[in-house]
Write a protein that holds these residues in place. Sequence first.
Motif, PDB file in Angstrom:
ATOM      1  N   GLN A   1       0.170   7.647   5.302  1.00 52.43           N
ATOM      2  CA  GLN A   1      -1.053   8.214   4.734  1.00 52.43           C
ATOM      3  C   GLN A   1      -0.772   9.583   4.116  1.00 52.43           C
ATOM      4  O   GLN A   1      -1.188   9.881   3.001  1.00 52.43           O
ATOM      5  CB  GLN A   1      -2.122   8.348   5.824  1.00 52.43           C
ATOM      6  N   ALA A   2      -0.035  10.412   4.849  1.00 45.48           N
ATOM      7  CA  ALA A   2       0.182  11.775   4.384  1.00 45.48           C
ATOM      8  C   ALA A   2       1.072  11.805   3.146  1.00 45.48           C
ATOM      9  O   ALA A   2       0.827  12.563   2.218  1.00 45.48           O
ATOM     10  CB  ALA A   2       0.818  12.607   5.511  1.00 45.48           C
ATOM     11  N   ARG A   3       2.116  10.960   3.145  1.00 49.52           N
ATOM     12  CA  ARG A   3       3.104  11.055   2.084  1.00 49.52           C
ATOM     13  C   ARG A   3       2.909  10.027   0.965  1.00 49.52           C
ATOM     14  O   ARG A   3       3.202  10.285  -0.195  1.00 49.52           O
ATOM     15  CB  ARG A   3       4.510  10.896   2.684  1.00 49.52           C
ATOM     16  N   ARG A   4       2.458   8.823   1.340  1.00 47.50           N
ATOM     17  CA  ARG A   4       2.386   7.765   0.345  1.00 47.50           C
ATOM     18  C   ARG A   4       0.951   7.437  -0.040  1.00 47.50           C
ATOM     19  O   ARG A   4       0.722   6.580  -0.893  1.00 47.50           O
ATOM     20  CB  ARG A   4       3.075   6.490   0.851  1.00 47.50           C
ATOM     21  N   GLY A   5       0.001   8.070   0.611  1.00 44.02           N
ATOM     22  CA  GLY A   5      -1.398   7.823   0.261  1.00 44.02           C
ATOM     23  C   GLY A   5      -1.928   6.480   0.717  1.00 44.02           C
ATOM     24  O   GLY A   5      -2.975   6.042   0.261  1.00 44.02           O
ATOM     25  N   SER A   6      -1.225   5.775   1.635  1.00 46.27           N
ATOM     26  CA  SER A   6      -1.780   4.509   2.132  1.00 46.27           C
ATOM     27  C   SER A   6      -2.988   4.812   3.015  1.00 46.27           C
ATOM     28  O   SER A   6      -2.965   5.754   3.786  1.00 46.27           O
ATOM     29  CB  SER A   6      -0.791   3.730   2.993  1.00 46.27           C
TER      30      SER A   6
ATOM     31  N   GLY B   1       0.535   4.002  -4.343  1.00 44.64           N
ATOM     32  CA  GLY B   1       0.599   5.442  -4.524  1.00 44.64           C
ATOM     33  C   GLY B   1      -0.756   6.065  -4.289  1.00 44.64           C
ATOM     34  O   GLY B   1      -1.658   5.452  -3.728  1.00 44.64           O
ATOM     35  N   ARG B   2      -0.857   7.302  -4.716  1.00 44.06           N
ATOM     36  CA  ARG B   2      -2.098   8.017  -4.495  1.00 44.06           C
ATOM     37  C   ARG B   2      -3.114   7.593  -5.545  1.00 44.06           C
ATOM     38  O   ARG B   2      -2.949   7.839  -6.724  1.00 44.06           O
ATOM     39  CB  ARG B   2      -1.860   9.509  -4.635  1.00 44.06           C
ATOM     40  N   ILE B   3      -4.157   6.900  -5.107  1.00 49.14           N
ATOM     41  CA  ILE B   3      -5.142   6.488  -6.074  1.00 49.14           C
ATOM     42  C   ILE B   3      -6.505   6.918  -5.585  1.00 49.14           C
ATOM     43  O   ILE B   3      -6.743   7.010  -4.385  1.00 49.14           O
ATOM     44  CB  ILE B   3      -5.137   4.962  -6.278  1.00 49.14           C
TER      45      ILE B   3
ATOM     46  N   LEU C   1       0.830  -1.204   0.000  1.00 50.41           N
ATOM     47  CA  LEU C   1       0.000   0.000   0.000  1.00 50.41           C
ATOM     48  C   LEU C   1       0.864   1.253   0.000  1.00 50.41           C
ATOM     49  O   LEU C   1       0.500   2.270  -0.581  1.00 50.41           O
ATOM     50  CB  LEU C   1      -0.925   0.017   1.217  1.00 50.41           C
ATOM     51  N   ALA C   2       2.028   1.175   0.658  1.00 50.68           N
ATOM     52  CA  ALA C   2       2.865   2.367   0.759  1.00 50.68           C
ATOM     53  C   ALA C   2       3.720   2.553  -0.475  1.00 50.68           C
ATOM     54  O   ALA C   2       3.951   3.670  -0.922  1.00 50.68           O
ATOM     55  CB  ALA C   2       3.753   2.269   1.991  1.00 50.68           C
TER      56      ALA C   2
END
Lengths: 324, 373
Positions: free
Chosen positions: B139-144, A308-310, A303-304
């Motif tokens: 969450q903030a940087r990688r969007g997890s 990415g941002r999806i 996930l990290a």
Amino acid sequence: MADLYLDILILLDSALRLATPLVLAALAGLYAERSGIVDIGLEGKMLGAAFAAAAAAAVTGSAWMGLLTGVGASIALALLHGWVSIHQRGNQIVSGAAINIIVAGLAPTLANHWFHLNGQTPLLSGDARFQALIWPGVDAIGNLPVIGPLYAEVISGHNVVTYIAILSVPIAAWVLYRTRFGLRLRAAGENPEAVDTAGISVYGLRYRAMIINGVLCGLAGTALSTGLGAAFVRDMSAGRGFLALAAMIFGRWKPVPTLFACLLFGFVDALQGRLQGVELPLIGEIPFQFTIMLPYIFTVIILAGFVGRIAAPRASGIPYSKEG
Amino acid sequence: MTAERRAVALPAWATSGLLPVLNLAAAFAVSGLVVWAIGESPLEALKLLLYGAFGYGEAIGYTFYYATNFIFTGLAVSVAFKCGLFNIGGEGQAMMGGLGLAVVAIGLDGWPPALVLPAAVLGAAIFGAAWAAIPAWLQARRGSHIVITTIMFNFIAASLVSWLLVGVLKAPGSQSPESADFPEAAWLPKIHDLLAGLGIQIEGSPLNLSFLVALACAGLVWFFIERTKWGYEIRVVGGNPGAARFAGIPITRTLVLSMLIAGGLAGLMGLNELMGLQHRLIANFTMGYGFVGIAVAFMGRSHPIGIVLAAILFGALYQGGAELAFEMPTISRDLIIAVQGLVILFAGALEHLFRPQVQALFRRLGALGEAHG
């Protein structure tokens, strides 16, 4: 070389078996989120279905009766989550977490009340379990080099729920992208106002998504207690509902990539089973607490690092109200 | 829907008092059905539960003892929620906090309490905070997705601690997965002992100093969120991330800060369970308290006073439930878990359930008032 090939095939075989509940649950989450409902209650629905299926199979002696009961229980829970999310406009994450906790407590309570086996259901055997289906010609084809073992080990010899799971993927892709219902469902998750303006009920679409969600989670739970296992055991879903959710995100809310994500997770799970108690060169034996961590660490890294941002479906998790 | 458009604004006591009580009653009614279905009397069960939670001095002590855990985990959920983050990782953060304080307590063997106690508290907070900061940063940087990452971190923390407890931290000669006993300097004094020192006699219970720490944390959290610049930034990021970005508030830093505080608070839960009662690190001591924190935060409307009250409610449910399970063998610990789930569902996710009816009632009362006045 032949040994290594067989080893890999056996690993793939158990990956496919372990991926079965993941695929079904991930598709369940996919239908829900595509319609605009976040569902972290996959875990609870699977567990509830696993219990209902094992209990019914134990009483009737029929795995199919177990499947029906498991699916029924799961649909009921899915509709509860639907009602909270749709009509009550409640917090969907709290509702999902609450359903997980309710089932974690209620299933062993009922199991104890009915079977007095310390929160489990009786051990299933024979027709009360889904048995491996041996495909035709295994004896003949099985002797062929390369293809033979592949056919005998990986393709043949799973129970019916595994094949249903694999089939559900193209069906989901077809429903979502090739039918009018699928188009409307996706629209309800992206832009419910537009759906409403077109005179189609957002609520109706979301409830229908939750019924499909219930059926799929029911199959996933049934696979756990009557296919993979042979009884309901306390907390037997063991986080698979959350792994399924992660697989769905990794698969970007699309059926086929989600299938591959689930197979990857199944493979990691199979690998961790294989690594237990095995001496590795250089590292030595990995303690089992670390091998059981593997799928979870893997999820975080995936996930990290790779997702990415999806964008999730835009209206996912937001209750719809006509007044806006 | 039209009824709601003409909705009367409900007074504060109705939204934060009457509605939660009605929701609670509904949760108990459904639980009563379950109790009845397994062949016991719901009224008898309720009576035993209430007596078990509040009937005598020791029971009340236990209720507040459990409430202490829920104040910490409830605050942990609420601080993150103020920043728009859903922290489902209280369980893992509490587990790591327990590890932190155990390492400090055992490592500082022979030191005086005046040094060991603050150091252990700090250890708990730092380990918990660190465990929460990673998902926040991801969450903030990688969007997890933080919900998924924190859940995964719960599983990882549980495995990690149970591995340490059969290995490095295992008590010599012990068969069970637990650490050696903490030195006495790291034991938190019990409230009944403290009061006895002041000449007040109350019944003995595991209620210890950490209850006061929890109350202090609730006050500090309120002050921090409502009265400081960083607290303000947390609220803006939670309320309107777009506006926060335009206002030049550093988003990543604020998200990580709120999770650091949340994780630190969850980590402090070990003060109560481990330094207050067990005096050693044991596997799975978190017992799902982290998840209950979600309900506590929602029921308490993310306000410290509300959280303390909701925590006492869940403390009563835990203690009363344990007594009930003891008195009625057919009612097990599992059923009490299901009841908690129902309370979480009704109090946390169904907050609008009775709103239309209550609004209708108030409208009618208002109309009556006008007609007479």
